[in-house]
Design a protein around this motif. Structure first.
Motif, PDB file in Angstrom:
ATOM      1  N   MET A   1       0.810  -1.224   0.000  1.00  0.00           N
ATOM      2  CA  MET A   1       0.000   0.000   0.000  1.00  0.00           C
ATOM      3  C   MET A   1       0.843   1.274   0.000  1.00  0.00           C
ATOM      4  N   ASN A   2       2.120   1.152   0.353  1.00  0.00           N
ATOM      5  CA  ASN A   2       2.956   2.332   0.331  1.00  0.00           C
ATOM      6  C   ASN A   2       3.198   2.839  -1.086  1.00  0.00           C
ATOM      7  N   ASN A   3       2.959   1.967  -2.091  1.00  0.00           N
ATOM      8  CA  ASN A   3       3.126   2.368  -3.481  1.00  0.00           C
ATOM      9  C   ASN A   3       1.818   2.850  -4.108  1.00  0.00           C
ATOM     10  N   THR A   4       0.812   3.058  -3.295  1.00  0.00           N
ATOM     11  CA  THR A   4      -0.469   3.524  -3.798  1.00  0.00           C
ATOM     12  C   THR A   4      -0.312   4.893  -4.443  1.00  0.00           C
ATOM     13  N   SER A   5      -0.869   5.062  -5.639  1.00  0.00           N
ATOM     14  CA  SER A   5      -0.795   6.355  -6.312  1.00  0.00           C
ATOM     15  C   SER A   5      -1.602   7.380  -5.538  1.00  0.00           C
ATOM     16  N   PRO A   6      -1.209   8.673  -5.637  1.00  0.00           N
ATOM     17  CA  PRO A   6      -1.948   9.712  -4.912  1.00  0.00           C
ATOM     18  C   PRO A   6      -3.436   9.731  -5.261  1.00  0.00           C
ATOM     19  N   VAL A   7      -3.752   9.562  -6.546  1.00  0.00           N
ATOM     20  CA  VAL A   7      -5.164   9.595  -6.946  1.00  0.00           C
ATOM     21  C   VAL A   7      -5.928   8.447  -6.303  1.00  0.00           C
ATOM     22  N   ARG A   8      -5.353   7.256  -6.340  1.00  0.00           N
ATOM     23  CA  ARG A   8      -6.026   6.108  -5.746  1.00  0.00           C
ATOM     24  C   ARG A   8      -6.143   6.259  -4.236  1.00  0.00           C
ATOM     25  N   ALA A   9      -5.126   6.865  -3.610  1.00  0.00           N
ATOM     26  CA  ALA A   9      -5.177   7.074  -2.167  1.00  0.00           C
ATOM     27  C   ALA A   9      -6.335   7.992  -1.788  1.00  0.00           C
ATOM     28  N   TRP A  10      -6.489   9.099  -2.518  1.00  0.00           N
ATOM     29  CA  TRP A  10      -7.574  10.028  -2.192  1.00  0.00           C
ATOM     30  C   TRP A  10      -8.934   9.425  -2.524  1.00  0.00           C
ATOM     31  N   LEU A  11      -9.013   8.631  -3.581  1.00  0.00           N
ATOM     32  CA  LEU A  11     -10.272   7.932  -3.864  1.00  0.00           C
ATOM     33  C   LEU A  11     -10.570   6.907  -2.778  1.00  0.00           C
ATOM     34  N   LEU A 121      -9.940   4.351  10.385  1.00  0.00           N
ATOM     35  CA  LEU A 121      -8.903   5.324  10.730  1.00  0.00           C
ATOM     36  C   LEU A 121      -7.511   4.733  10.553  1.00  0.00           C
ATOM     37  N   ALA A 122      -7.346   3.452  10.918  1.00  0.00           N
ATOM     38  CA  ALA A 122      -6.025   2.829  10.808  1.00  0.00           C
ATOM     39  C   ALA A 122      -5.585   2.693   9.360  1.00  0.00           C
ATOM     40  N   VAL A 123      -6.520   2.438   8.448  1.00  0.00           N
ATOM     41  CA  VAL A 123      -6.147   2.226   7.053  1.00  0.00           C
ATOM     42  C   VAL A 123      -5.595   3.498   6.414  1.00  0.00           C
ATOM     43  N   LEU A 124      -5.858   4.648   7.005  1.00  0.00           N
ATOM     44  CA  LEU A 124      -5.318   5.891   6.451  1.00  0.00           C
ATOM     45  C   LEU A 124      -3.799   5.903   6.514  1.00  0.00           C
ATOM     46  N   GLY A 125      -3.234   5.238   7.527  1.00  0.00           N
ATOM     47  CA  GLY A 125      -1.785   5.203   7.647  1.00  0.00           C
ATOM     48  C   GLY A 125      -1.118   4.475   6.495  1.00  0.00           C
ATOM     49  N   THR A 126      -1.826   3.536   5.886  1.00  0.00           N
ATOM     50  CA  THR A 126      -1.272   2.810   4.749  1.00  0.00           C
ATOM     51  C   THR A 126      -1.587   3.504   3.431  1.00  0.00           C
ATOM     52  N   LEU A 127      -2.722   4.173   3.362  1.00  0.00           N
ATOM     53  CA  LEU A 127      -3.045   4.936   2.152  1.00  0.00           C
ATOM     54  C   LEU A 127      -2.135   6.147   2.011  1.00  0.00           C
ATOM     55  N   PHE A 128      -1.730   6.742   3.149  1.00  0.00           N
ATOM     56  CA  PHE A 128      -0.941   7.969   3.144  1.00  0.00           C
ATOM     57  C   PHE A 128       0.293   7.782   4.023  1.00  0.00           C
ATOM     58  N   PRO A 129       1.348   7.157   3.496  1.00  0.00           N
ATOM     59  CA  PRO A 129       2.564   6.963   4.291  1.00  0.00           C
ATOM     60  C   PRO A 129       3.293   8.269   4.606  1.00  0.00           C
ATOM     61  N   ASP A 130       3.145   9.299   3.759  1.00  0.00           N
ATOM     62  CA  ASP A 130       3.766  10.589   4.034  1.00  0.00           C
ATOM     63  C   ASP A 130       3.082  11.251   5.226  1.00  0.00           C
ATOM     64  N   PRO A 131       3.830  11.657   6.269  1.00  0.00           N
ATOM     65  CA  PRO A 131       3.199  12.192   7.485  1.00  0.00           C
ATOM     66  C   PRO A 131       2.311  13.405   7.244  1.00  0.00           C
ATOM     67  N   ARG A 132       2.734  14.294   6.360  1.00  0.00           N
ATOM     68  CA  ARG A 132       1.930  15.496   6.133  1.00  0.00           C
ATOM     69  C   ARG A 132       0.624  15.166   5.427  1.00  0.00           C
TER      70      ARG A 132
END
Length: 509
Positions: A1-11, A121-132
């Motif tokens: 999941m760390n390789n998730t594209s930004p578009v897919r992460a926001w979707l 809530l926990a799955v957000l950490g894998t969708l968005f590995p960047d802290p910001r």
């Protein structure tokens, strides 16, 4: 999941927010619907309370347990199962033919809701590995959760003006179907990367202990300290004590109590409880004030809640940006004292008018509520390693749900007690008193007693927030002397080099 594209992460975030909105909204959607439900199903006084509280009790008592289940068996799988259960429970509750079946389906919805929140809530950490980016996503998550609580009565008011009471529950179904279609495409399975075998005794005792303790508090607040309430309360306390002791002795605890060694984290978790308690109680009593005291329709009462809901939601969205500049501890302190100011604005309300004061109070307090919801969620996830994220998220959400459930039970019971003492003593509630024929003077006295109860609840909640805010100020001032920088992107929530993240993995291996 760390390789998730930004578009897919926001979707992926977008699709996750649907169930989150529903779980929060269903904690408050029945506030304005109870008169219609009472007319249709004729529940007893106790059954009416359980219709309101059973959902929150089920969610609150099972969040910790399901946080660990998601860590072990996979958060995506739990999200899909829980969302499907939530949809089935919503359909059953919407078409319930009696109070008993409505309560049963509300419990089923609560069990399903407990599976959703920590995993979502926990799955957000894998969708968005960047802290910001993760902080931004958590802010949106918190805003959605806050918005759900805030707009529940608004949505209910609009639907009740056009449809039957079951429509306030049936609206969950389309959102559930959208999630079940798109979640498998956008979300990957996530589970702990280390051994997270679930300790079954801990799961059972945490759920049973919380449920028994909440039931005892609610029963004692509503009916006094009866022998049965005391016995149930003692049993719940014993189970929770045994649960807490066990967590310090096993390799894979459901709750990492070492996190509470950081005073800032502790203050934040308590902050997750108290604002929800104050909000749920004043929203519930405020709805009664607008309709039964001022005589507004359910639709008009719902519209007056819109400004507070907008402010609350908007504040939760922008809080991560503000907290990155001033620090999350400073944001916590601001939240408490803003809520105090908003609650005190309820005091000028009277039987002859006060709608404008109500709107102002909810708008000002909404700033504090929005900050607290966002900051607490951020701290909960930043405080732990990813493999413990579900359990940490469950702690924060448990505080929220306990606050929502116990806020009405405790503050609502205080208002009911004052009504019985100061009212005309013709019926136990304002609605029942106003239903009596040809009692104009008594009706005026009843409205005045109800308004006085609202004022006392507002002052009590304001005092508690002022006390907790003062404690937070002292704790944070003592810890900020060596270093005044509190960065949301690193997980720092304390000063002097102490990080909540320093406890990561303490008992997770």
């Amino acid at each position: 999941m760390n390789n998730t594209s930004p578009v897919r992460a926001w979707l992926g975030l977008l699709v996750v927010l649907g169930p989150v909105l529903l779980v929060a909204m269903d904690g408050s959607v029945l506030f304005l619907a109870m008169p219609a439900i009472t007319g249709a199903l004729t529940p007893s006084a106790d059954q009416s309370l359980w219709i309101l509280d059973s959902y929150g009790f089920a969610v609150g008592s099972l969040l910790i347990a399901f946080g660990a289940v998601g860590d072990r068996y996979g958060r995506k799988r739990l999200l899909l199962i829980g969302t499907a259960m939530f949809g089935l429970g919503s359909v059953g509750a919407a078409f319930a033919t009696g109070p008993e079946s409505l309560i049963a389906f509300r419990v089923l919805m609560g069990v399903a809701g407990a599976t959703l929140l920590p995993s979502a809530l926990a799955v957000l950490g894998t969708l968005f590995p960047d802290p910001r980016r993760r902080a931004q996503a958590i802010g949106i998550f918190a805003a959605t959760f806050a918005a759900g609580f805030a707009i529940g009565p608004i949505v209910a008011g609009q639907l009740l003006s056009r449809f039957w009471w079951g429509s306030v529950l049936l609206i969950n179904v389309p959102v559930v179907l959208v999630f079940l279609v798109f979640a498998p495409m956008l979300l990957g399975e996530v589970r702990a990367t280390v051994d997270t075998r679930i300790d079954v005794p801990s799961v059972l005792t945490s759920a049973a202990g919380l449920l028994l303790a909440m039931y005892a508090v609610k029963h004692a607040a509503a009916q006094g300290f009866t022998a049965s309430a005391v016995a149930v309360g003692v049993a719940g306390a014993v189970l929770l004590g045994w649960f807490g002791r066990r967590q310090t002795r096993i390799a894979n605890p459901l709750v990492d109590f070492s996190l509470f060694g950081n005073p800032v984290f502790t203050v934040a978790i308590v902050t997750g409880f108290l604002p929800l308690a104050a909000w749920s109680a004043t929203a519930f009593l405020g709805g009664g004030y607008l309709q039964s005291v001022l005589g507004l329709s359910v639709a008009d009462a719902a519209l007056l809640a819109v400004p507070g809901a907008v402010v609350l939601t908007g504040t939760a969205v922008v809080t991560p940006v503000i907290a990155a500049r001033i620090g999350r501890p400073a944001a916590l302190i601001t939240a408490h004292f803003t809520i105090v100011a908003g609650l005190l604005l309820l005091l000028p309300t009277s039987t002859s008018g006060g709608a404008a004061w109500y709107v102002a109070a909810t708008a000002v307090a909404g700033i504090g509520y929005g900050i607290s919801f966002s900051v607490v969620a951020d701290i909960a996830v930043a405080a732990v390693a990813p493999e413990r994220a579900g359990s940490a998220a469950a702690l924060a959400e448990t505080g929220n749900e306990l606050g929502n459930a116990l806020g009405i039970a405790l503050f609502g019971s205080l208002a009911a007690l004052l009504f019985r003492v100061n009212g005309p003593d013709l019926a136990p509630t304002l609605a029942e008193t106003l239903a009596l024929p040809a009692l104009v003077p008594a009706a005026d006295d009843a409205r005045a007693a109800f308004t006085d109860g609202l004022h006392v609840v507002a002052v009590t909640a304001a005092v508690l927030h002022a006390l907790l805010g003062s404690v937070a100020l002292r704790v944070l001032r003592s810890r900020s002397a060596p270093r005044r920088r509190f960065r949301s992107d690193t997980g720092d929530i304390g000063a002097g080099g102490d990080r909540c993240g320093s406890h990561r993995g303490t008992n997770a291996t």
